[in-house]
Design a protein around this motif. Structure first.
Motif, PDB file in Angstrom:
ATOM      1  N   LEU A 134      29.759 -38.537 -70.969  1.00 14.50           N
ATOM      2  CA  LEU A 134      29.461 -37.623 -72.300  1.00 14.50           C
ATOM      3  C   LEU A 134      28.055 -37.993 -72.534  1.00 14.50           C
ATOM      4  O   LEU A 134      27.660 -39.378 -72.668  1.00 14.50           O
ATOM      5  N   VAL A 135      27.091 -36.951 -72.757  1.00 10.94           N
ATOM      6  CA  VAL A 135      25.978 -37.170 -73.673  1.00 10.94           C
ATOM      7  C   VAL A 135      25.765 -36.344 -74.877  1.00 10.94           C
ATOM      8  O   VAL A 135      26.025 -35.124 -75.015  1.00 10.94           O
ATOM      9  N   VAL A 136      25.381 -37.025 -75.910  1.00 11.34           N
ATOM     10  CA  VAL A 136      25.178 -36.501 -77.341  1.00 11.34           C
ATOM     11  C   VAL A 136      23.965 -36.902 -77.960  1.00 11.34           C
ATOM     12  O   VAL A 136      23.242 -37.889 -77.321  1.00 11.34           O
ATOM     13  N   ALA A 137      23.582 -36.012 -78.400  1.00 11.92           N
ATOM     14  CA  ALA A 137      22.456 -36.385 -79.711  1.00 11.92           C
ATOM     15  C   ALA A 137      22.903 -37.258 -80.595  1.00 11.92           C
ATOM     16  O   ALA A 137      23.630 -37.222 -81.075  1.00 11.92           O
ATOM     17  N   CYS A 138      21.638 -38.178 -81.073  1.00 14.02           N
ATOM     18  CA  CYS A 138      21.996 -39.150 -81.831  1.00 14.02           C
ATOM     19  C   CYS A 138      21.154 -39.122 -82.847  1.00 14.02           C
ATOM     20  O   CYS A 138      19.837 -38.973 -82.922  1.00 14.02           O
ATOM     21  N   GLN A 183      22.447 -46.990 -84.396  1.00 13.96           N
ATOM     22  CA  GLN A 183      22.549 -48.284 -84.147  1.00 13.96           C
ATOM     23  C   GLN A 183      23.821 -48.775 -83.307  1.00 13.96           C
ATOM     24  O   GLN A 183      24.154 -49.913 -83.304  1.00 13.96           O
ATOM     25  N   GLY A 184      24.478 -47.659 -82.923  1.00 14.36           N
ATOM     26  CA  GLY A 184      25.501 -48.014 -82.040  1.00 14.36           C
ATOM     27  C   GLY A 184      26.887 -48.238 -82.902  1.00 14.36           C
ATOM     28  O   GLY A 184      26.575 -48.138 -84.258  1.00 14.36           O
ATOM     29  N   PRO A 185      28.028 -48.703 -82.196  1.00 13.01           N
ATOM     30  CA  PRO A 185      29.051 -48.776 -83.012  1.00 13.01           C
ATOM     31  C   PRO A 185      29.192 -50.418 -83.616  1.00 13.01           C
ATOM     32  O   PRO A 185      28.368 -50.996 -83.330  1.00 13.01           O
ATOM     33  N   ARG A 186      30.074 -50.626 -84.322  1.00 12.67           N
ATOM     34  CA  ARG A 186      30.148 -52.010 -85.070  1.00 12.67           C
ATOM     35  C   ARG A 186      31.705 -52.390 -84.819  1.00 12.67           C
ATOM     36  O   ARG A 186      32.704 -51.410 -84.604  1.00 12.67           O
ATOM     37  N   PRO A 204      26.262 -53.223 -77.939  1.00 12.96           N
ATOM     38  CA  PRO A 204      26.245 -52.560 -79.260  1.00 12.96           C
ATOM     39  C   PRO A 204      25.292 -51.548 -79.221  1.00 12.96           C
ATOM     40  O   PRO A 204      24.353 -51.811 -80.498  1.00 12.96           O
ATOM     41  N   THR A 205      24.994 -50.904 -78.344  1.00 15.97           N
ATOM     42  CA  THR A 205      23.512 -50.146 -78.371  1.00 15.97           C
ATOM     43  C   THR A 205      24.276 -48.601 -78.248  1.00 15.97           C
ATOM     44  O   THR A 205      25.124 -48.294 -77.351  1.00 15.97           O
ATOM     45  N   THR A 206      23.557 -47.590 -78.907  1.00 17.47           N
ATOM     46  CA  THR A 206      23.801 -46.416 -78.618  1.00 17.47           C
ATOM     47  C   THR A 206      23.676 -45.793 -76.867  1.00 17.47           C
ATOM     48  O   THR A 206      24.740 -45.175 -76.602  1.00 17.47           O
ATOM     49  N   PRO A 207      22.844 -46.154 -76.377  1.00 13.71           N
ATOM     50  CA  PRO A 207      22.690 -45.708 -74.989  1.00 13.71           C
ATOM     51  C   PRO A 207      23.903 -46.322 -74.097  1.00 13.71           C
ATOM     52  O   PRO A 207      24.425 -45.462 -73.469  1.00 13.71           O
ATOM     53  N   THR A 225      26.828 -47.285 -75.368  1.00 13.09           N
ATOM     54  CA  THR A 225      28.038 -46.595 -75.579  1.00 13.09           C
ATOM     55  C   THR A 225      28.243 -45.299 -75.021  1.00 13.09           C
ATOM     56  O   THR A 225      29.565 -44.904 -74.731  1.00 13.09           O
ATOM     57  N   LEU A 226      27.278 -44.645 -74.922  1.00 14.74           N
ATOM     58  CA  LEU A 226      27.147 -43.189 -74.295  1.00 14.74           C
ATOM     59  C   LEU A 226      27.681 -43.323 -72.858  1.00 14.74           C
ATOM     60  O   LEU A 226      28.466 -42.649 -72.123  1.00 14.74           O
ATOM     61  N   ALA A 227      27.014 -44.472 -72.159  1.00 12.29           N
ATOM     62  CA  ALA A 227      27.394 -44.733 -70.915  1.00 12.29           C
ATOM     63  C   ALA A 227      28.746 -44.986 -70.528  1.00 12.29           C
ATOM     64  O   ALA A 227      29.407 -44.931 -69.500  1.00 12.29           O
ATOM     65  N   ALA A 228      29.476 -45.530 -71.669  1.00  9.50           N
ATOM     66  CA  ALA A 228      31.057 -45.908 -71.347  1.00  9.50           C
ATOM     67  C   ALA A 228      32.006 -44.838 -72.207  1.00  9.50           C
ATOM     68  O   ALA A 228      33.064 -45.218 -72.222  1.00  9.50           O
ATOM     69  N   THR A 229      31.413 -43.784 -72.326  1.00 11.67           N
ATOM     70  CA  THR A 229      32.398 -42.854 -73.028  1.00 11.67           C
ATOM     71  C   THR A 229      32.383 -41.398 -72.043  1.00 11.67           C
ATOM     72  O   THR A 229      31.432 -40.982 -71.802  1.00 11.67           O
ATOM     73  N   TRP A 230      33.686 -40.996 -71.980  1.00  9.33           N
ATOM     74  CA  TRP A 230      33.963 -40.091 -71.012  1.00  9.33           C
ATOM     75  C   TRP A 230      34.804 -38.724 -71.663  1.00  9.33           C
ATOM     76  O   TRP A 230      35.472 -38.863 -72.714  1.00  9.33           O
ATOM     77  N   SER A 231      34.597 -37.692 -71.185  1.00  7.29           N
ATOM     78  CA  SER A 231      35.344 -36.548 -71.524  1.00  7.29           C
ATOM     79  C   SER A 231      36.214 -35.905 -70.492  1.00  7.29           C
ATOM     80  O   SER A 231      35.992 -35.976 -69.382  1.00  7.29           O
ATOM     81  N   LEU A 232      37.215 -35.267 -70.847  1.00  6.92           N
ATOM     82  CA  LEU A 232      38.107 -34.344 -69.973  1.00  6.92           C
ATOM     83  C   LEU A 232      38.001 -32.967 -69.830  1.00  6.92           C
ATOM     84  O   LEU A 232      37.799 -32.337 -71.028  1.00  6.92           O
ATOM     85  N   THR A 233      37.710 -32.553 -68.676  1.00  7.43           N
ATOM     86  CA  THR A 233      37.459 -30.845 -68.683  1.00  7.43           C
ATOM     87  C   THR A 233      38.208 -30.525 -67.512  1.00  7.43           C
ATOM     88  O   THR A 233      38.072 -31.175 -66.216  1.00  7.43           O
ATOM     89  N   LYS A 234      39.152 -29.440 -67.551  1.00  5.82           N
ATOM     90  CA  LYS A 234      39.948 -29.072 -66.583  1.00  5.82           C
ATOM     91  C   LYS A 234      39.447 -28.389 -65.364  1.00  5.82           C
ATOM     92  O   LYS A 234      38.344 -27.485 -65.630  1.00  5.82           O
ATOM     93  N   VAL A 235      39.679 -28.748 -64.238  1.00  7.75           N
ATOM     94  CA  VAL A 235      38.951 -28.187 -62.955  1.00  7.75           C
ATOM     95  C   VAL A 235      39.954 -26.950 -62.259  1.00  7.75           C
ATOM     96  O   VAL A 235      41.066 -27.270 -62.248  1.00  7.75           O
ATOM     97  N   THR A 236      39.438 -26.122 -61.933  1.00  2.00           N
ATOM     98  CA  THR A 236      40.483 -24.956 -61.088  1.00  2.00           C
ATOM     99  C   THR A 236      40.200 -25.354 -59.804  1.00  2.00           C
ATOM    100  O   THR A 236      39.342 -25.242 -59.168  1.00  2.00           O
ATOM    101  N   ASP A 237      41.414 -25.636 -59.207  1.00  2.55           N
ATOM    102  CA  ASP A 237      41.440 -26.119 -57.811  1.00  2.55           C
ATOM    103  C   ASP A 237      41.374 -24.696 -56.782  1.00  2.55           C
ATOM    104  O   ASP A 237      41.658 -23.567 -57.116  1.00  2.55           O
TER     105      ASP A 237
END
Length: 573
Positions: free
Chosen positions: A12-16, A337-340, A556-559, A561-573
C-alpha cells in the motif's frame, strides 16, 4: 476460522499531509537480507529485584478520572486508562449482591512497592470509575515478617464467604521474596486486614505472583475432591534460571496447603516472545477448558505481553496459544510522524465476569503509556473485553492490543455516578477472516518498483500464495505456495523463506503471522499488517532497496509503516 482466499496482497502506498533463533536446516534463501535488529529485552532479570515492582509513593491517593466516564446502566463510553496513576498488578474480585436486582461490585488491590501504606484498595460498580477506600496494610500495620517489596496482591473469596488477600513481600530474616496471606475479621473488603503471621510459601529463588483458584466444576462440597489451589511463580529470572508456574492444593480455608500434597508444574517460558520469564498467572474455567493467563518478557519493557494456555485438566498439560493475546501495537499518530504507541507493555491481568451471563468477560491489567516505560505516570490500569473465538481461544481488546479508542462500558454493568454523551466515532474495525471469503483465490505479494514515492507503481510480484488459517491457530494466517501443498513462507534469521512444513512447533510458529490492522491506515477494513508470532516487534515488510519482502523490526516512521502495510484486491483466475 479463515478460509482460503484468490486475492492480491498489494503493498500500500498513500500520500502523507527488530532473540536468537536456531533452526535445524538452512535451505536456500528466498529473499536474502540482513537479519532484523534483535528484540530489546527489558531489564527484568538484570535489575535488582528490589526495583522490580517499584511504584511512585506519592500517586496512590490521587486517582485518575476520565473525561469520558461510564453512563448509568452501561449505556455510556469510557477511554483507557481507568486508573491513571501508578497502580501495577491489579488483582480484581467480583462480589455479587445477595439482594435480587442489585448489581455486583468490583474490588481491586495493587502493588505498592515500599510505600508506607501497602496495597491500595479500590472499589467500583462499573469497572471504569474506581474509588480508593483504604490499604490492606496501612502505615504501622505491616506483617512482622515482611521488610519490603510489597508486590502483586490479589483478593479472593472462599466458599464460606470469607475473604483472603494473597501477596508477595520480602522476608525480613531470609531476604527471600515470599508469599503471605491475610484475613479480614470484620468481613469487610475495605479492612482492617490481618496477616496470618508468617509466609505460607518460600523458595531460595523467591516466590511471587500468587493467585487462588476455586475449582467449582469439580468441588463436591465435602472435601473429597481437590477444589482449592494456589498458583505461583518461582522467581528464577532473578538468578538467571527458568521461571516455572506451579500449582498446589490448599486447605479449604485457604490459609495453608493440604497435607500430603505436592506442587505441580503447569508451564514455564519456552516461546521466543516470552523472553527470560513467565509470571502473573490467573486461572479461569470456561467449559471445556481451564485457561491459564500469564505475562512474559519482563514488566520494564514495551515487549511485556499477556499470553494464555489451556487444558482440560487443572493440573495440565497446558497448550499455549501461539501468540500473545494482548501486546503492544502502534496506533495512528500525527501525519508525517508515523504511528505511535498509545500504551506499551500490557501485562499482569485479572479476568473477571462483567455481565449477567457466564460468558461476559473483561480483562483488567496494567500498561505503560506509550513512550513512557519506566517513567511517570507509571503503570496505569486498563480494562478491555475478552471474547472467545470459534476455536475457543480468547481475543482481547482492539485486535489483541490495548484499546485506546472510546468504547462502551462493559456489557451489563452500570453506574449511578457519571454520565457521558455517545462516542465521537465508532471503534475502528479489525481485519477479519471474512475478507478472505473465496474458496479458490490466490494472493500476490507485491512490492513497489521505485522507492517510497507516493506515486510509485506497484510491480515486481514476489510470489503467488494461498492465504490459509494460521498453522498455529488463533487469529493468525499462513501463506502457502499455490502449486506446492505443504510449502509455506516462514521467517528464519530475519529472512522470509519458502520451506516445507516439517511438523515442528517452531515451523508452525515461524509460518504464522498475526493478522492486524494496517500500520499506515489501521482504521480500514481492507488494509492490514502481518506481525511475527515469535517476535511481535517484527513485521512482514517490503525492502526499499531490493523490493523483496522480509521480516523487519518495527520503525516508527511513515515510510517504514507504509512498507509494512498491505491491501487485498481480488484476482480473476
Amino acid at each position: 476460522m479463515l478460509r482460503r482466499g484468490s486475492l492480491v496482497l498489494t503493498f500500500l502506498v498513500v500520500a502523507c499531509s527488530n532473540g536468537q533463533h536456531v533452526a535445524a536446516k538452512r535451505p536456500s534463501l528466498l529473499a536474502q537480507t540482513a537479519a532484523p535488529t534483535p528484540l530489546r529485552k527489558g531489564p527484568e532479570g538484570l535489575m535488582d529485584n528490589h526495583h522490580r515492582h517499584r511504584t511512585d509513593n506519592n500517586q496512590h491517593n490521587h486517582d485518575h478520572r476520565n473525561d469520558n466516564q461510564a453512563q448509568q446502566h452501561g449505556g455510556g463510553y469510557y477511554r483507557n486508562p481507568v486508573v491513571g496513576v501508578d497502580a501495577p498488578d491489579p488483582g480484581v474480585l467480583r462480589v455479587d449482591s445477595n439482594s435480587s436486582g442489585e448489581r455486583p461490585r468490583y474490588w481491586a488491590v495493587t502493588t505498592s512497592g515500599n510505600a508506607k501504606d501497602a496495597f491500595p484498595i479500590r472499589t467500583s460498580a462499573n469497572l471504569v470509575d474506581w474509588e480508593l477506600v483504604g490499604h490492606v496494610f496501612p502505615n504501622g500495620s505491616w506483617p512482622s515478617w515482611a521488610a519490603s517489596d510489597f508486590w502483586a496482591p490479589e483478593l479472593h473469596i472462599m466458599p464460606d464467604g470469607a475473604y483472603r488477600v494473597y501477596f508477595t513481600a520480602r522476608c525480613r530474616h531470609t531476604k527471600q521474596l515470599s508469599i503471605g496471606v491475610a484475613t479480614t475479621p470484620s468481613g469487610s473488603l475495605a479492612g482492617p486486614w490481618v496477616d496470618s503471621g508468617a509466609p505460607i510459601l518460600t523458595n531460595p529463588l523467591g516466590t511471587i505472583d500468587a493467585t487462588y483458584f476455586h475449582d467449582t466444576e469439580h468441588d463436591d462440597g465435602g472435601g473429597a475432591t481437590p477444589a482449592h489451589y494456589l498458583v505461583w511463580k518461582v522467581d528464577g529470572n532473578s538468578g538467571g534460571k527458568p521461571t516455572p508456574l506451579y500449582a498446589r492444593q490448599l486447605r479449604k480455608d485457604g490459609l495453608g496447603f493440604a497435607d500430603g500434597t505436592d506442587a505441580h508444574l503447569l508451564l514455564q517460558q519456552d516461546q521466543p516472545w516470552e523472553g527470560p520469564l513467565v509470571e502473573a498467572p490467573w486461572l479461569v474455567w470456561r467449559d471445556p477448558y481451564y485457561y491459564l493467563f500469564y505475562s512474559g518478557s519482563g514488566f520494564a519493557s514495551s515487549a511485556y505481553a499477556i499470553g494464555v494456555a489451556r487444558s482440560t485438566s487443572l493440573l495440565g498439560p497446558y497448550k499455549k496459544a501461539c501468540a500473545p493475546v494482548l501486546s503492544f501495537y502502534p496506533t495512528p499518530g500525527t501525519p508525517g510522524q508515523g504511528p505511535r504507541y498509545a500504551f506499551a507493555g500490557p501485562g499482569h491481568c485479572s479476568v473477571v465476569r462483567s455481565g449477567p451471563t457466564s460468558d461476559d468477560w473483561v480483562m483488567v491489567y496494567h500498561a505503560w503509556l506509550g513512550g513512557k516505560v519506566l517513567h511517570s505516570p507509571g503503570r496505569n490500569v486498563l480494562v478491555d473485553r475478552v471474547e472467545f473465538g470459534p476455536d475457543g481461544w480468547p481475543v482481547v481488546g482492539r485486535c489483541g492490543n490495548p484499546t485506546a479508542d472510546e468504547q462502551p462500558v462493559p456489557f451489563g454493568i452500570g453506574s449511578s455516578t457519571s454520565s457521558v454523551s455517545k462516542a465521537t466515532s465508532p471503534l475502528p474495525s479489525c481485519p477479519r477472516g471474512s475478507t478472505l471469503d473465496s474458496q479458490h483465490e490466490v494472493v500476490e505479494l507485491a512490492t513497489p518498483s521505485v522507492g517510497w514515492s507516493p506515486n510509485a507503481t506497484l510491480a515486481k510480484t514476489l510470489q503467488r500464495v494461498k492465504v490459509l488459517a494460521g498453522n498455529c491457530g488463533g487469529a493468525t494466517v499462513s501463506l502457502q505456495a499455490v502449486d506446492r501443498a505443504g510449502w509455506f513462507f516462514r521467517h528464519r534469521d530475519g529472512v522470509l523463506r519458502l520451506e516445507h512444513d516439517d511438523g515442528s512447533d517452531m515451523f508452525r510458529h515461524d509460518s504464522s503471522f498475526m493478522y492486524r490492522p494496517g500500520l499506515a491506515l489501521n482504521n480500514s477494513d481492507t488494509v492490514f499488517s502481518l506481525r511475527s508470532v515469535n517476535y511481535p516487534h517484527n513485521y512482514l515488510a517490503a525492502d526499499a532497496s531490493t523490493h523483496l519482502v522480509r521480516l523487519d523490526n518495527y520503525a516508527p516512521t511513515t515510510p517504514w509503516t507504509l512498507a509494512a502495510t498491505w491491501s487485498l484486491t481480488k484476482v480473476t483466475d
